[in-house]
Design a protein around this motif. Structure first.
Motif, PDB file in Angstrom:
ATOM      1  N   LEU A   1      21.549   7.105 -69.611  1.00  0.00           N
ATOM      2  CA  LEU A   1      21.444   6.830 -70.996  1.00  0.00           C
ATOM      3  C   LEU A   1      20.423   5.233 -71.147  1.00  0.00           C
ATOM      4  CD1 LEU A   1      24.752   7.535 -72.769  1.00  0.00           C
ATOM      5  CD2 LEU A   1      22.429   9.008 -72.563  1.00  0.00           C
ATOM      6  N   ASN A   2      20.773   4.506 -70.318  1.00  0.00           N
ATOM      7  CA  ASN A   2      20.227   3.079 -70.386  1.00  0.00           C
ATOM      8  C   ASN A   2      18.707   3.323 -69.923  1.00  0.00           C
ATOM      9  OD1 ASN A   2      22.260   1.777 -70.577  1.00  0.00           O
ATOM     10  ND2 ASN A   2      22.585   1.309 -68.575  1.00  0.00           N
TER      11      ASN A   2
ATOM     12  N   ILE B   1      16.886   5.784 -70.883  1.00  0.00           N
ATOM     13  CA  ILE B   1      16.028   6.394 -72.024  1.00  0.00           C
ATOM     14  C   ILE B   1      16.235   5.230 -72.957  1.00  0.00           C
ATOM     15  CG2 ILE B   1      16.527   8.048 -74.079  1.00  0.00           C
ATOM     16  CD1 ILE B   1      18.033   9.866 -72.153  1.00  0.00           C
ATOM     17  N   ALA B   2      17.095   4.341 -73.246  1.00  0.00           N
ATOM     18  CA  ALA B   2      17.140   3.415 -74.040  1.00  0.00           C
ATOM     19  C   ALA B   2      16.161   2.247 -73.810  1.00  0.00           C
ATOM     20  CB  ALA B   2      18.600   2.706 -74.335  1.00  0.00           C
TER      21      ALA B   2
ATOM     22  N   ILE C   1      11.992   4.238 -74.136  1.00  0.00           N
ATOM     23  CA  ILE C   1      11.308   4.628 -75.265  1.00  0.00           C
ATOM     24  C   ILE C   1      10.737   3.437 -76.021  1.00  0.00           C
ATOM     25  CG2 ILE C   1      11.624   5.754 -77.507  1.00  0.00           C
ATOM     26  CD1 ILE C   1      13.315   7.844 -76.182  1.00  0.00           C
ATOM     27  N   PRO C   2      11.409   2.415 -76.232  1.00  0.00           N
ATOM     28  CA  PRO C   2      10.843   1.099 -77.153  1.00  0.00           C
ATOM     29  C   PRO C   2      10.019   0.695 -76.126  1.00  0.00           C
ATOM     30  CG  PRO C   2      13.262   1.051 -77.330  1.00  0.00           C
ATOM     31  CD  PRO C   2      13.004   2.311 -76.191  1.00  0.00           C
TER      32      PRO C   2
ATOM     33  N   VAL D   1       6.539   2.417 -76.922  1.00  0.00           N
ATOM     34  CA  VAL D   1       6.131   2.171 -77.948  1.00  0.00           C
ATOM     35  C   VAL D   1       5.411   0.793 -78.324  1.00  0.00           C
ATOM     36  CG1 VAL D   1       6.586   2.019 -80.722  1.00  0.00           C
ATOM     37  CG2 VAL D   1       7.526   3.971 -79.087  1.00  0.00           C
ATOM     38  N   PHE D   2       6.148  -0.316 -78.136  1.00  0.00           N
ATOM     39  CA  PHE D   2       5.725  -1.566 -78.307  1.00  0.00           C
ATOM     40  C   PHE D   2       4.399  -1.925 -77.725  1.00  0.00           C
ATOM     41  CE2 PHE D   2      10.251  -3.378 -78.497  1.00  0.00           C
ATOM     42  CZ  PHE D   2      10.539  -2.467 -79.500  1.00  0.00           C
TER      43      PHE D   2
ATOM     44  N   ASN E   1      22.881  -8.769 -70.533  1.00  0.00           N
ATOM     45  CA  ASN E   1      23.737  -7.646 -71.011  1.00  0.00           C
ATOM     46  C   ASN E   1      23.054  -6.967 -72.313  1.00  0.00           C
ATOM     47  OD1 ASN E   1      25.329  -6.314 -69.429  1.00  0.00           O
ATOM     48  ND2 ASN E   1      27.422  -6.805 -70.368  1.00  0.00           N
ATOM     49  N   SER E   2      21.786  -6.939 -72.650  1.00  0.00           N
ATOM     50  CA  SER E   2      21.041  -6.325 -73.440  1.00  0.00           C
ATOM     51  C   SER E   2      19.815  -5.870 -73.218  1.00  0.00           C
ATOM     52  CB  SER E   2      20.936  -7.165 -74.870  1.00  0.00           C
ATOM     53  OG  SER E   2      20.051  -7.812 -74.935  1.00  0.00           O
ATOM     54  N   TYR E   3      19.288  -5.043 -73.571  1.00  0.00           N
ATOM     55  CA  TYR E   3      18.039  -4.478 -73.252  1.00  0.00           C
ATOM     56  C   TYR E   3      16.759  -5.130 -73.591  1.00  0.00           C
ATOM     57  CZ  TYR E   3      20.706  -0.175 -73.040  1.00  0.00           C
ATOM     58  OH  TYR E   3      21.651   0.801 -72.801  1.00  0.00           O
ATOM     59  N   SER E   4      16.986  -6.065 -74.228  1.00  0.00           N
ATOM     60  CA  SER E   4      15.922  -6.822 -75.106  1.00  0.00           C
ATOM     61  C   SER E   4      14.768  -7.466 -74.080  1.00  0.00           C
ATOM     62  CB  SER E   4      16.276  -7.931 -76.019  1.00  0.00           C
ATOM     63  OG  SER E   4      17.408  -8.596 -75.609  1.00  0.00           O
TER      64      SER E   4
ATOM     65  N   TRP F   1      12.959  -4.567 -72.495  1.00  0.00           N
ATOM     66  CA  TRP F   1      11.835  -4.318 -73.355  1.00  0.00           C
ATOM     67  C   TRP F   1      10.794  -5.305 -73.322  1.00  0.00           C
ATOM     68  CZ3 TRP F   1      16.110  -3.642 -77.783  1.00  0.00           C
ATOM     69  CH2 TRP F   1      16.492  -2.512 -77.635  1.00  0.00           C
ATOM     70  N   ILE F   2      10.807  -6.754 -73.714  1.00  0.00           N
ATOM     71  CA  ILE F   2       9.824  -7.492 -73.687  1.00  0.00           C
ATOM     72  C   ILE F   2       8.922  -7.685 -72.556  1.00  0.00           C
ATOM     73  CG2 ILE F   2       9.417  -9.925 -74.106  1.00  0.00           C
ATOM     74  CD1 ILE F   2      11.998  -9.995 -75.992  1.00  0.00           C
TER      75      ILE F   2
ATOM     76  N   ALA G   1      22.453  -5.359 -79.527  1.00  0.00           N
ATOM     77  CA  ALA G   1      22.947  -4.756 -78.076  1.00  0.00           C
ATOM     78  C   ALA G   1      24.523  -4.385 -78.427  1.00  0.00           C
ATOM     79  CB  ALA G   1      23.016  -6.135 -77.162  1.00  0.00           C
TER      80      ALA G   1
ATOM     81  N   ILE H   1      17.632   2.481 -80.135  1.00  0.00           N
ATOM     82  CA  ILE H   1      16.165   2.636 -80.013  1.00  0.00           C
ATOM     83  C   ILE H   1      15.762   2.901 -81.369  1.00  0.00           C
ATOM     84  CG2 ILE H   1      14.527   4.624 -79.253  1.00  0.00           C
ATOM     85  CD1 ILE H   1      16.452   5.538 -77.242  1.00  0.00           C
TER      86      ILE H   1
ATOM     87  N   PHE I   1      10.308  -3.334 -85.145  1.00  0.00           N
ATOM     88  CA  PHE I   1       8.959  -3.812 -84.774  1.00  0.00           C
ATOM     89  C   PHE I   1       7.980  -3.356 -85.871  1.00  0.00           C
ATOM     90  CE2 PHE I   1       5.549  -2.406 -82.062  1.00  0.00           C
ATOM     91  CZ  PHE I   1       5.212  -3.908 -81.389  1.00  0.00           C
TER      92      PHE I   1
END
Lengths: 325, 377
Positions: A109-110, A112-113, A116-117, A120-121, A186-189, A192-193, B9, B17, B24
């Motif tokens: 699941l991680n 996938i999360a 996808i972003p 897109v970014f 502990n977050s995806y940010s 993503w960046i 988070a 997502i 954004f």
């Protein structure tokens, strides 16, 4: 970078035409099957041998993943045909395997999360920049564009560690806090960046090639009708470059999904993607073959589905990436 | 911003997502909206431009958690930019649009690639804490002890073997299957490894290289073949220097598909007339291949070789998951990570610089090509 990321290299015009002719020829031959074969029997056999050599490892693993654990560790997968055994236990066990904070199913699941972003970014940011490089004139445009191109060959490894400290501690210049840090462990940010940034040079370069090929009459006509850059971008450029955006999206998706290096540095604890978990499982249970084989296939299933269903776009993107100058 | 990210988070992973993508898109839509109205004339639009110029830098700095007077300085700079834009020769709003389109990408690249590369470069000349300047000591360390030398040499072996062998295989395969029945399926079979992650590929190949003691049934295919021919099973990944070779085979397995697809398209682009003319002159297949096909696809060959060279210079995942660099198989990217994990930041950075120096010729070559091309346009 992963294997699937093409690096754009400039080629001269004639080769570009030649490759396009090649693409067209491929399409023609699909329709016209009566073409005379030029290859000999020996060549066909050689091709068969290579094809078998290249597929056997994956096929063997697929078979292994469905065999009972005790059979896997005592006999080879090729004995399946004489000594059959079939089970789904490996899969149910490997989905529960993992470390203290995460199971392999959770990391799926991680993935996938994250993916996808992170697809897109960079596509959107890069298409904005690609438009500016193609259709807005400014001083130093060429040099800036070459700079962006050169960045794509800078090893990712050089950027990882400083970026991590930027994320966690922020930026201080002479005791002045310019940026407080994301404080986002502990977050995806972070992931993503990081993925967004690392994809940009290639994405800008690739999309620029497509955006700059839009006929200038079209852009001029829109301008005469009173459209500003915002409308031209949104109404003309984006719809016309959609195929290119789609093929780059597939690449970026596969690249982020398959990435290990960025994940090792930026995604820890509960947000780790499946590649990282799998690498951990390999390290911890290197001799538990039944976990490895099933785990590898769980991680592979999404990229393989994407690959087989979108294979045509994938190849097109690859050719575009390496032939448009 | 960190507040928003923290809140995101806490959501379930899949729900994050749509939330971040929507956030954004709102930001991007705002940028495009202001870019669209920027060049319009009239007092109202001028005021809108001024407000955006002054407020958006402030908003960004506040979102990043910066001190208030840095945000104020940013506001002043924004105001200066507004005046610059207002009096610009190309018309008011022109620079505004340009910055609107370029700034997200340029800012991200500056934060994520340019600043880190520069600071890695600097870190390479400092000690492990990044405090004391040590000159070239980190580089001396790399090139004076056995592991460091082996690591660099291994990387060079990778970059020599992988591009040549996989291009050769890819080219041969592309020629063999050209215009044959079932060409598409043939292509997909060899191309498939490119969709698999390096971690997955490593696991696949562990099953090929697995070794069991003499007398037991082998579970690794390679050893089984050796046993079938009456040999002794070998520990493929433990005996230096051959173990590096067996790791290299994995990357070749992955990259051949890439070479094959690009070269196959190039081959189809070689004019059929040339091939026919050569055939009429009584040449055999091999002569046609070396004298017509290869010169015809020369620049595609260069592209493929360069791309794969860069990929093999940066190889990390395969070594990490197969051996983690044990038994003299380490490469630069892996050693970098190992040193960093061991808190030797300076040495890790020095390895990165060595890697950069190895990539540099390729960057220069391509930058020159691209410059020449843009001048033609």
């Amino acid at each position: 970078m992963s294997a699937v990321t093409p690096i754009d290299l400039p080629i001269d015009r004639s080769t570009e035409h030649q490759l396009r002719a090649g693409e067209r020829a491929t399409q023609r031959s699909a329709i016209k099957r009566t073409k005379k074969r030029l290859t000999s029997r020996g060549a066909t056999i050689a091709a068969l041998v290579i094809a078998v050599l290249w597929t056997t490892p994956t096929f063997g693993l697929l078979l292994t993943s469905f065999r009972p654990a005790d059979l896997i560790s005592t006999t080879g997968w090729w004995t399946t045909f004489t000594n059959p055994g079939f089970t789904l236990d490996n899969y149910s066990q490997v989905l529960q395997a993992g470390n203290t904070s995460l199971t392999l199913a959770g990391s799926f699941l991680n993935s996938i999360a994250i993916t996808i972003p992170a697809t897109v970014f960079p596509l959107i940011v890069a298409s904005l920049a690609a438009y500016a490089f193609a259709w807005i004139d400014f001083k130093g445009k060429n040099w800036m564009f070459i700079g962006v191109f050169a960045l794509q060959i800078v090893p990712l490894q050089m950027a990882l560690v400083p970026l991590l400290s930027l994320f966690s501690r922020g930026l201080k210049i002479g005791g002045v806090q310019l940026f407080a840090g994301l404080d986002a462990s502990n977050s995806y940010s972070q992931v993503w960046i990081a993925h967004t940034i690392f994809a940009l040079p290639l994405a800008i370069f690739l999309l620029h090639n497509f955006v700059s090929e839009i006929p200038s009459e079209l852009i001029e006509a829109a301008r005469v009708d009173g459209a500003g850059h915002g409308q031209i971008f949104f109404r003309i450029v984006v719809p016309l470059t959609l195929p290119a955006i789609a093929s780059f999206a597939i690449f970026q998706f596969l690249w982020v999904w398959n990435d290990l290096l960025v994940a090792l540095v930026f995604a820890d604890g509960g947000v780790a993607p499946i590649t990282k978990l799998l690498a951990e499982v390999v390290g911890k249970y290197g001799d538990k073959w039944y976990l490895l084989s099933a785990g590898a296939f769980v991680a592979m299933v999404v990229p393989l589905v994407v690959f087989f269903s979108l294979q045509r776009f994938f190849v097109r993107g690859l050719l575009a990436g390496s032939t448009k100058g | 911003m960190s507040g928003f990210l923290k809140w995101v988070a806490t959501l379930p992973s899949l729900l994050q997502i749509p939330v971040v993508v929507a956030a954004f898109l709102v930001v991007i839509a705002l940028i495009i909206f202001f870019v669209e109205i920027a060049p319009r004339t009239g007092t109202l639009y001028t005021i809108v431009r001024l407000v955006v110029c002054v407020l958006s830098p402030v908003a960004i700095f506040v979102a990043l958690g910066s001190v208030w007077w840095a945000a104020a300085a940013a506001a002043v700079l924004g105001g200066l930019f507004f005046i610059l834009d207002y009096r610009s020769k190309t018309g008011a709003g022109y620079l505004f649009q340009l910055i609107g389109f370029l700034s997200p990408a340029i800012a991200l690249l500056a934060i994520g690639l340019i600043y880190p590369s520069v600071s890695t470069f600097i870190a390479a000349f400092f000690d492990n804490r990044g405090r004391g300047f040590v000159g070239l000591q980190n580089f001396v360390w790399i090139f004076t002890q056995q592991t460091g030398i082996t690591t660099v040499l291994n990387t060079i072996v990778w970059v020599l073997l992988v591009p040549t062998v996989s291009t050769a295989f890819g080219l041969a395969y592309a020629v063999f299957i050209d215009k044959s029945r079932g060409e598409k399926i043939f292509k997909v079979l060899v191309f498939m490894p490119m969709a698999i992650s390096f971690v997955g590929a490593s696991i696949i190949w562990r099953f090929i290289y697995a070794a069991k003691p003499v007398g037991q049934d082998q579970i690794g295919l390679l050893n089984q073949i050796v046993v079938w021919f009456g040999g002794q099973p070998l520990q493929w990944l433990q005996n230096s220097p051959w173990n590096t070779l067996f790791l290299i085979i994995i990357l070749i397995w992955v990259q051949t598909g890439f070479a094959m697809v690009v070269l196959s398209a190039a081959i189809k682009g070689v004019p059929a007339e040339q091939m026919e003319a050569a055939a009429l002159d009584g040449t055999n297949a091999w002569q046609r291949f070396t004298n017509v096909t290869v010169p015809g696809i020369r620049s595609s060959l260069i592209v493929v070789l360069t791309t794969i060279s860069i990929a093999s210079l940066k190889v990390f995942d395969i070594v990490r998951t197969m051996t983690a660099g044990a038994n003299n198989t380490s490469v630069i990217a892996n050693e970098m990570y190992t040193q960093w994990k061991g808190f030797e930041v300076g040495r890790s950075a020095a390895f990165a610089v060595v890697l950069f120096i190895l990539v540099l010729p390729i960057v220069i070559y391509n930058a020159r090509q691209i410059k020449a091309q843009r001048e033609i346009r």
